[in-house]
Write a protein that holds these residues in place. Structure first.
Motif, mmCIF file in Angstrom:
data_model
loop_
_atom_site.group_PDB
_atom_site.id
_atom_site.type_symbol
_atom_site.label_atom_id
_atom_site.label_comp_id
_atom_site.label_asym_id
_atom_site.label_seq_id
_atom_site.Cartn_x
_atom_site.Cartn_y
_atom_site.Cartn_z
ATOM 1 N N SER A 125 15.101 9.458 7.029
ATOM 2 C CA SER A 125 13.898 9.026 6.317
ATOM 3 C C SER A 125 14.109 9.167 4.828
ATOM 4 N N LEU A 126 13.299 8.450 4.069
ATOM 5 C CA LEU A 126 13.329 8.498 2.617
ATOM 6 C C LEU A 126 11.964 8.957 2.120
ATOM 7 N N SER A 127 11.962 9.877 1.160
ATOM 8 C CA SER A 127 10.701 10.423 0.653
ATOM 9 C C SER A 127 10.100 9.496 -0.399
ATOM 10 N N LEU A 128 8.780 9.317 -0.319
ATOM 11 C CA LEU A 128 8.044 8.520 -1.290
ATOM 12 C C LEU A 128 6.901 9.360 -1.839
ATOM 13 N N ASN A 129 6.688 9.281 -3.131
ATOM 14 C CA ASN A 129 5.531 9.946 -3.738
ATOM 15 C C ASN A 129 4.943 8.992 -4.769
ATOM 16 N N ILE A 130 4.079 8.128 -4.286
ATOM 17 C CA ILE A 130 3.458 7.087 -5.098
ATOM 18 C C ILE A 130 1.950 7.208 -4.920
ATOM 19 N N ASP A 131 1.214 7.053 -6.007
ATOM 20 C CA ASP A 131 -0.241 7.174 -5.914
ATOM 21 C C ASP A 131 -0.899 5.975 -6.596
ATOM 22 N N ARG A 132 -2.133 5.787 -6.248
ATOM 23 C CA ARG A 132 -2.912 4.736 -6.899
ATOM 24 C C ARG A 132 -3.269 5.172 -8.317
ATOM 25 N N ARG A 133 -3.251 4.242 -9.242
ATOM 26 C CA ARG A 133 -3.648 4.541 -10.612
ATOM 27 C C ARG A 133 -5.163 4.694 -10.704
ATOM 28 N N GLY A 134 -5.594 5.570 -11.592
ATOM 29 C CA GLY A 134 -7.023 5.759 -11.796
ATOM 30 C C GLY A 134 -7.294 6.227 -13.215
ATOM 31 N N ALA A 135 -8.549 6.371 -13.551
ATOM 32 C CA ALA A 135 -8.946 6.835 -14.883
ATOM 33 C C ALA A 135 -10.255 7.595 -14.770
ATOM 34 N N ARG A 136 -10.448 8.538 -15.712
ATOM 35 C CA ARG A 136 -11.657 9.359 -15.710
ATOM 36 C C ARG A 136 -11.937 9.828 -17.127
ATOM 37 N N SER A 137 -13.195 9.933 -17.471
ATOM 38 C CA SER A 137 -13.585 10.349 -18.823
ATOM 39 C C SER A 137 -13.966 11.826 -18.843
ATOM 40 N N PHE A 138 -13.623 12.493 -19.944
ATOM 41 C CA PHE A 138 -13.896 13.916 -20.117
ATOM 42 C C PHE A 138 -14.507 14.158 -21.494
ATOM 43 N N GLY A 139 -15.421 15.116 -21.540
ATOM 44 C CA GLY A 139 -15.926 15.547 -22.837
ATOM 45 C C GLY A 139 -14.869 16.350 -23.577
ATOM 46 N N VAL A 140 -14.928 16.333 -24.896
ATOM 47 C CA VAL A 140 -13.950 17.040 -25.730
ATOM 48 C C VAL A 140 -14.642 18.197 -26.449
ATOM 49 N N TYR A 141 -14.062 19.390 -26.330
ATOM 50 C CA TYR A 141 -14.598 20.567 -27.008
ATOM 51 C C TYR A 141 -13.457 21.310 -27.701
ATOM 52 N N ILE A 142 -13.774 21.936 -28.802
ATOM 53 C CA ILE A 142 -12.776 22.676 -29.579
ATOM 54 C C ILE A 142 -12.910 24.164 -29.259
ATOM 55 N N ASP A 143 -11.782 24.807 -28.978
ATOM 56 C CA ASP A 143 -11.775 26.245 -28.705
ATOM 57 C C ASP A 143 -11.898 26.995 -30.031
ATOM 58 N N ASN A 170 0.830 -1.205 0.000
ATOM 59 C CA ASN A 170 0.000 0.000 0.000
ATOM 60 C C ASN A 170 0.869 1.261 0.000
ATOM 61 N N PRO A 171 1.724 1.431 -0.988
ATOM 62 C CA PRO A 171 2.683 2.543 -0.978
ATOM 63 C C PRO A 171 2.050 3.918 -1.048
ATOM 64 N N ALA A 172 0.809 4.024 -1.539
ATOM 65 C CA ALA A 172 0.176 5.347 -1.625
ATOM 66 C C ALA A 172 -0.193 5.896 -0.262
ATOM 67 N N SER A 173 -0.143 5.063 0.771
ATOM 68 C CA SER A 173 -0.578 5.491 2.104
ATOM 69 C C SER A 173 0.520 6.194 2.886
ATOM 70 N N ARG A 174 1.732 6.225 2.363
ATOM 71 C CA ARG A 174 2.834 6.841 3.100
ATOM 72 C C ARG A 174 3.639 7.758 2.193
ATOM 73 N N LYS A 175 4.118 8.847 2.780
ATOM 74 C CA LYS A 175 4.944 9.795 2.057
ATOM 75 C C LYS A 175 6.416 9.704 2.454
ATOM 76 N N ARG A 176 6.692 9.081 3.586
ATOM 77 C CA ARG A 176 8.065 8.920 4.039
ATOM 78 C C ARG A 176 8.211 7.550 4.686
ATOM 79 N N ILE A 177 9.417 7.024 4.616
ATOM 80 C CA ILE A 177 9.720 5.774 5.292
ATOM 81 C C ILE A 177 11.002 5.985 6.089
ATOM 82 N N SER A 178 10.996 5.624 7.361
ATOM 83 C CA SER A 178 12.153 5.894 8.215
ATOM 84 C C SER A 178 13.296 4.952 7.886
#
Length: 297
Positions: free
Chosen positions: A107-125, A75-83
């Motif tokens: 301590s050692l810094s960790l920056n790991i997150d859970r992968r995810g996905a999301r859908s977005f509408g597409v519009y042209i400027d 569960n690496p996303a649950s921690r930001k540092r490890i002693s």
């Protein structure tokens, strides 16, 4: 004994003794990379103080036959540092021919997150499309993707406030029909993946020119017994038209009316109105938008 021989003897003799020293030792991180993603690079080495024979320390310092120490993260996303202290047993078990005294890193810094996905509408400027002077878009703006999925670090995806992606066209001074594939863009593209990766956009443009026609006024509701008349019964209508349609517009395509019911009694003027015009003409205006009535004595 020569100085060179003595130095060699001393060197090899020294390597057969035990020493305490500090090493920069390689580590590797093991976790479920299908579920989690690294946001910032993880530390590749830790600072450790060890005891060992001179030969072993020399070999390790030179990086010869040195295997990185695997560190398993659950569960690496649950921690930001490890002693550093929490790694003591793991590091000690992995050191060959060396004894761990202590780990220097607090301590050692960790920056790991859970992968995810999301859908977005597409519009042209469309409002900021750069066209060459006097060019206009004359078709619908077509694009082949109206929904895009963004995959990456879940927290970063959730920070996107909008429910849609606005795609901008960077090309300047467009003066020809446009068709181009544009990649979706986001900060930190190294962490994100668009599905699909790009959108195909196309539209047609045409050059417009300013033109004019002389049109005979149409009088409406003028009483038969009135002595009022309009001295100049011809007016000029100015407009913009596609250059390739310019010759298609005739004067009788317009109907400009002077309605007697609209006369201004104070100055005897009538505001002219465009009652009919060809669909190809745009931005129409009258060179003289009003006429003044004349009266016979």
């Amino acid at each position: 004994m020569s100085i060179g021989t003595a130095a060699t003897f001393w060197f090899f003799n020294a390597l057969n003794k035990e020493y305490d020293t500090t090493l920069s030792y390689p580590v590797s991180w093991e976790f479920d990379t299908e579920t989690y993603i690294i946001i910032d690079e993880l530390p590749e080495r830790i600072q450790i103080n060890v005891k060992g024979m001179g030969w072993t320390l020399l070999r390790t310092t030179l990086g010869l036959r040195v295997k990185s120490i695997p560190i398993v993260l659950n569960n690496p996303a649950s921690r930001k540092r490890i002693s550093g202290a929490s790694l003591t047993n793991r590091v000690a078990d992995e050191l060959d021919d060396l004894a761990l005294n202590y780990i220097l890193d607090d301590s050692l810094s960790l920056n790991i997150d859970r992968r995810g996905a999301r859908s977005f509408g597409v519009y042209i400027d469309s409002t900021n499309i750069s066209l060459a002077d006097n060019y206009r878009i004359v078709s619908s703006i077509n694009y082949d993707v109206d929904l895009v999925e963004l995959a990456g670090p879940l927290a970063m995806i959730n920070q996107v406030k909008s429910d849609s992606f606005i795609v901008s066209i960077d090309k300047e001074n467009i003066d020809d029909n446009y068709s181009e594939e544009i990649d979706f863009e986001i900060k930190r593209p190294d962490l994100h993946e668009f599905r699909p990766q790009a959108v195909q956009i196309s539209f047609e443009v045409a050059e417009f020119v300013e033109s004019s026609r002389e049109v005979i006024l149409t009088k409406i509701d003028f009483p038969e017994n009135t002595n009022a008349y309009i001295r100049d019964s011809v007016c000029t209508v100015q407009y913009w038209v596609r250059k390739d349609f310019e010759e298609l517009i005739a004067a009788d395509s317009f109907m400009i009316v002077a309605n007697y019911a609209m006369v201004n009694e104070l100055d005897s003027t009538i505001m002219l109105g465009i009652e009919k015009s060809p669909p190809e003409a745009t931005n129409m205006r009258l060179a003289h938008p009003q006429v003044r009535l004349q009266y016979n004595d």
